[in-house]
Design a protein around this motif. Structure first.
Motif, PDB file in Angstrom:
ATOM      1  N   ARG A  36       0.508  -1.029   0.131  1.00 45.17           N
ATOM      2  CA  ARG A  36      -0.066  -0.117   0.071  1.00 45.17           C
ATOM      3  C   ARG A  36       0.635   1.194  -0.068  1.00 45.17           C
ATOM      4  N   GLU A  37       1.812   0.958   0.933  1.00 47.02           N
ATOM      5  CA  GLU A  37       2.736   2.013   0.772  1.00 47.02           C
ATOM      6  C   GLU A  37       3.402   2.669  -0.008  1.00 47.02           C
ATOM      7  N   SER A  38       4.927   2.203  -0.377  1.00 44.12           N
ATOM      8  CA  SER A  38       5.670   1.995  -1.696  1.00 44.12           C
ATOM      9  C   SER A  38       5.541   0.473  -3.223  1.00 44.12           C
ATOM     10  N   SER A  39       4.382   0.165  -2.787  1.00 45.26           N
ATOM     11  CA  SER A  39       4.515  -1.091  -3.832  1.00 45.26           C
ATOM     12  C   SER A  39       6.267  -2.145  -3.475  1.00 45.26           C
ATOM     13  N   GLY A  40       6.092  -1.788  -2.664  1.00 43.49           N
ATOM     14  CA  GLY A  40       7.307  -2.522  -2.910  1.00 43.49           C
ATOM     15  C   GLY A  40       8.846  -1.841  -3.338  1.00 43.49           C
ATOM     16  N   ASN A  41       8.799  -1.045  -3.327  1.00 38.28           N
ATOM     17  CA  ASN A  41       9.595   0.049  -3.610  1.00 38.28           C
ATOM     18  C   ASN A  41      10.704   0.329  -2.497  1.00 38.28           C
ATOM     19  N   PRO A  42      11.783   0.537  -2.671  1.00 34.34           N
ATOM     20  CA  PRO A  42      12.783   0.873  -1.379  1.00 34.34           C
ATOM     21  C   PRO A  42      12.705   2.012  -1.193  1.00 34.34           C
ATOM     22  N   ASN A  43      13.276   3.012  -2.511  1.00 31.04           N
ATOM     23  CA  ASN A  43      13.487   3.774  -3.041  1.00 31.04           C
ATOM     24  C   ASN A  43      12.459   5.186  -2.829  1.00 31.04           C
ATOM     25  N   ALA A  44      11.341   4.425  -2.845  1.00 30.23           N
ATOM     26  CA  ALA A  44      10.455   5.493  -3.035  1.00 30.23           C
ATOM     27  C   ALA A  44      10.192   6.531  -2.062  1.00 30.23           C
ATOM     28  N   ILE A  45       9.653   7.918  -2.200  1.00 30.81           N
ATOM     29  CA  ILE A  45       9.696   8.829  -1.610  1.00 30.81           C
ATOM     30  C   ILE A  45       8.646   9.677  -2.190  1.00 30.81           C
ATOM     31  N   ASN A  46       7.379  10.271  -0.730  1.00 32.52           N
ATOM     32  CA  ASN A  46       6.809  11.245  -1.043  1.00 32.52           C
ATOM     33  C   ASN A  46       7.079  12.648  -0.593  1.00 32.52           C
ATOM     34  N   ASN A  47       6.953  13.330  -2.398  1.00 32.94           N
ATOM     35  CA  ASN A  47       7.096  15.162  -1.974  1.00 32.94           C
ATOM     36  C   ASN A  47       5.828  15.904  -2.019  1.00 32.94           C
ATOM     37  N   SER A  85       8.138  11.489   2.944  1.00 29.32           N
ATOM     38  CA  SER A  85       8.605  10.288   3.879  1.00 29.32           C
ATOM     39  C   SER A  85       9.219   8.719   2.819  1.00 29.32           C
ATOM     40  N   LYS A  86       9.537   8.115   3.493  1.00 23.36           N
ATOM     41  CA  LYS A  86      10.951   7.106   2.714  1.00 23.36           C
ATOM     42  C   LYS A  86      11.026   5.740   2.555  1.00 23.36           C
ATOM     43  N   GLY A  87      11.509   5.350   2.096  1.00 22.64           N
ATOM     44  CA  GLY A  87      11.406   3.363   1.487  1.00 22.64           C
ATOM     45  C   GLY A  87      10.246   3.132   1.806  1.00 22.64           C
ATOM     46  N   LEU A  88      10.044   1.908   1.826  1.00 26.09           N
ATOM     47  CA  LEU A  88       9.443   0.508   2.091  1.00 26.09           C
ATOM     48  C   LEU A  88       8.019   1.755   2.331  1.00 26.09           C
ATOM     49  N   LEU A  89       7.976   1.095   3.509  1.00 28.75           N
ATOM     50  CA  LEU A  89       7.126   2.040   5.363  1.00 28.75           C
ATOM     51  C   LEU A  89       6.928   3.346   5.105  1.00 28.75           C
ATOM     52  N   GLN A  90       7.686   4.111   3.712  1.00 28.91           N
ATOM     53  CA  GLN A  90       7.071   5.656   4.341  1.00 28.91           C
ATOM     54  C   GLN A  90       7.531   5.860   5.873  1.00 28.91           C
ATOM     55  N   VAL A  91       8.262   6.118   6.091  1.00 27.16           N
ATOM     56  CA  VAL A  91       9.253   6.360   7.970  1.00 27.16           C
ATOM     57  C   VAL A  91       9.697   7.715   7.452  1.00 27.16           C
ATOM     58  N   ILE A  92       8.889   8.475   8.222  1.00 24.07           N
ATOM     59  CA  ILE A  92       9.865   9.934   8.174  1.00 24.07           C
ATOM     60  C   ILE A  92      11.290  10.075   8.439  1.00 24.07           C
ATOM     61  N   ASP A  93      12.168  10.965   8.785  1.00 24.61           N
ATOM     62  CA  ASP A  93      13.309  10.247   9.143  1.00 24.61           C
ATOM     63  C   ASP A  93      12.883  10.937  10.725  1.00 24.61           C
ATOM     64  N   PRO A  94      12.161  12.044  11.637  1.00 22.12           N
ATOM     65  CA  PRO A  94      12.591  12.014  12.376  1.00 22.12           C
ATOM     66  C   PRO A  94      12.150  10.534  13.520  1.00 22.12           C
ATOM     67  N   THR A  95      10.321   9.658  12.991  1.00 27.48           N
ATOM     68  CA  THR A  95      10.270   8.444  12.903  1.00 27.48           C
ATOM     69  C   THR A  95      11.311   7.978  13.205  1.00 27.48           C
ATOM     70  N   PHE A  96      11.356   7.703  11.925  1.00 26.03           N
ATOM     71  CA  PHE A  96      13.263   6.541  11.539  1.00 26.03           C
ATOM     72  C   PHE A  96      14.361   6.913  12.900  1.00 26.03           C
ATOM     73  N   GLN A  97      14.420   7.882  12.780  1.00 24.98           N
ATOM     74  CA  GLN A  97      15.306   7.879  13.979  1.00 24.98           C
ATOM     75  C   GLN A  97      14.813   7.098  15.572  1.00 24.98           C
ATOM     76  N   ALA A  98      14.129   7.943  15.963  1.00 25.67           N
ATOM     77  CA  ALA A  98      12.895   7.770  17.380  1.00 25.67           C
ATOM     78  C   ALA A  98      12.823   6.189  17.447  1.00 25.67           C
ATOM     79  N   TYR A  99      12.729   5.173  16.346  1.00 26.39           N
ATOM     80  CA  TYR A  99      12.358   4.187  15.771  1.00 26.39           C
ATOM     81  C   TYR A  99      13.642   2.285  16.019  1.00 26.39           C
TER      82      TYR A  99
END
Length: 280
Positions: free
Chosen positions: A207-218, A229-243
């Motif tokens: 649902r989030e990236s169609s399986g593309n690890p380089n996907a980004i929402n601009n 939001s970036k990557g397979l599960l569209q995670v923003i950098d602050p959330t990625f760093q926190a978790y």
């Protein structure tokens, strides 16, 4: 020997002749004693030596193992098994906590209801003094063996073939595709007590990236704020760093790191990535 009076003459007695002993019944001839000049009486045993020394009975009172009472935790809204396991530092993570509370939680560990009471297992108590005493006896060195036995042991060790070393377990390998990324992420999640299933992760990735690890929402609100939001599960950098989960890459585009961090975030907020069916 009677004292010698001045009116008596001492007589020498020959050991070669018999000695007459006068008793109440008459004279009895005693045979000569040959080859001995003196006779020693057997030493009398002392009363203390004849008495058997009674063993001293010692009553060892072993300190009983006192187990710490298990902690109780009442679930409140928004809590998850993984969050509670981290709060109480449960060894084995949410899985161990679930095993001990399966009856209260139910068949789905991802859905826990507010108000239920969980039992947090206590640490094992120290062994009793009695057990410690047995352990020390077991650890005591064996009596010194004879030189013959030691030589025999050395001979056996010299002639015996060396035992083969156990083969080291081969590290798990994963394919460099969506299937392999999900399986590797699940292995990391299991080590850190993060819940989630293959199906739940795969469904959200598609649902989030169609399986593309380089996907980004601009284009969404996060992108407007400068944190797309970036990557397979569209995670923003602050959330990625926190978790971010230790042991994975610090690159948010890395497939395994992105999946694992997103699942860690979803577990904290929704109980599991399996509970996510839309934007999160």
């Amino acid at each position: 020997m009677p004292a010698q009076g001045k009116h008596r003459r001492p007589k020498s007695v020959s050991l070669g002749r018999g000695i007459a002993a006068v008793t109440a019944g008459g004279a009895v001839l005693a045979l000569p004693v040959l080859g001995a000049t003196t006779a020693s009486a057997a030493p009398a045993h002392s009363l203390a030596a004849e008495k058997a020394v009674a063993p001293v009975s010692v009553t060892a009172q072993a300190n009983s193992v006192t187990k710490a009472a298990p902690a109780k935790h009442s679930v409140v809204s928004g809590e998850t098994l993984s969050k509670i396991a981290r709060e109480y530092s449960v060894s084995g993570g949410w899985k161990k906590l679930y095993e001990g509370n399966r009856k209260a939680v139910g068949e789905n560990p991802n859905l826990i209801h507010p108000g239920i009471t969980l039992t947090i297992g206590a640490k094992a108590a120290a062994p009793s003094d009695a057990k410690a005493g047995k352990a020390s006896k077991a650890a005591a060195p064996a009596p010194e063996r004879t030189a013959t036995a030691e030589r025999a042991d050395r001979s056996e060790r010299t002639t015996a073939a060396p035992a083969a070393a156990p083969a080291a377990a081969a590290p798990a390998t994963y394919t460099n595709d969506l299937d392999g990324w999900i399986k590797e992420s699940l292995a990391v999640m299991a080590q850190h007590g993060i819940p989630g299933s293959y199906e739940g992760i795969h469904r959200n990735i598609i649902r989030e990236s169609s399986g593309n690890p380089n996907a980004i929402n601009n284009w969404d609100s996060n992108a407007v704020k400068g944190t797309p939001s970036k990557g397979l599960l569209q995670v923003i950098d602050p959330t990625f760093q926190a978790y971010h989960v230790p042991g994975t890459s610090t690159d948010s585009y890395d497939p395994v790191a992105n999946i694992t961090a997103a699942c860690n975030y979803a577990a904290d907020r929704y109980g599991s990535i399996d509970n996510v069916f839309g934007a999160y």
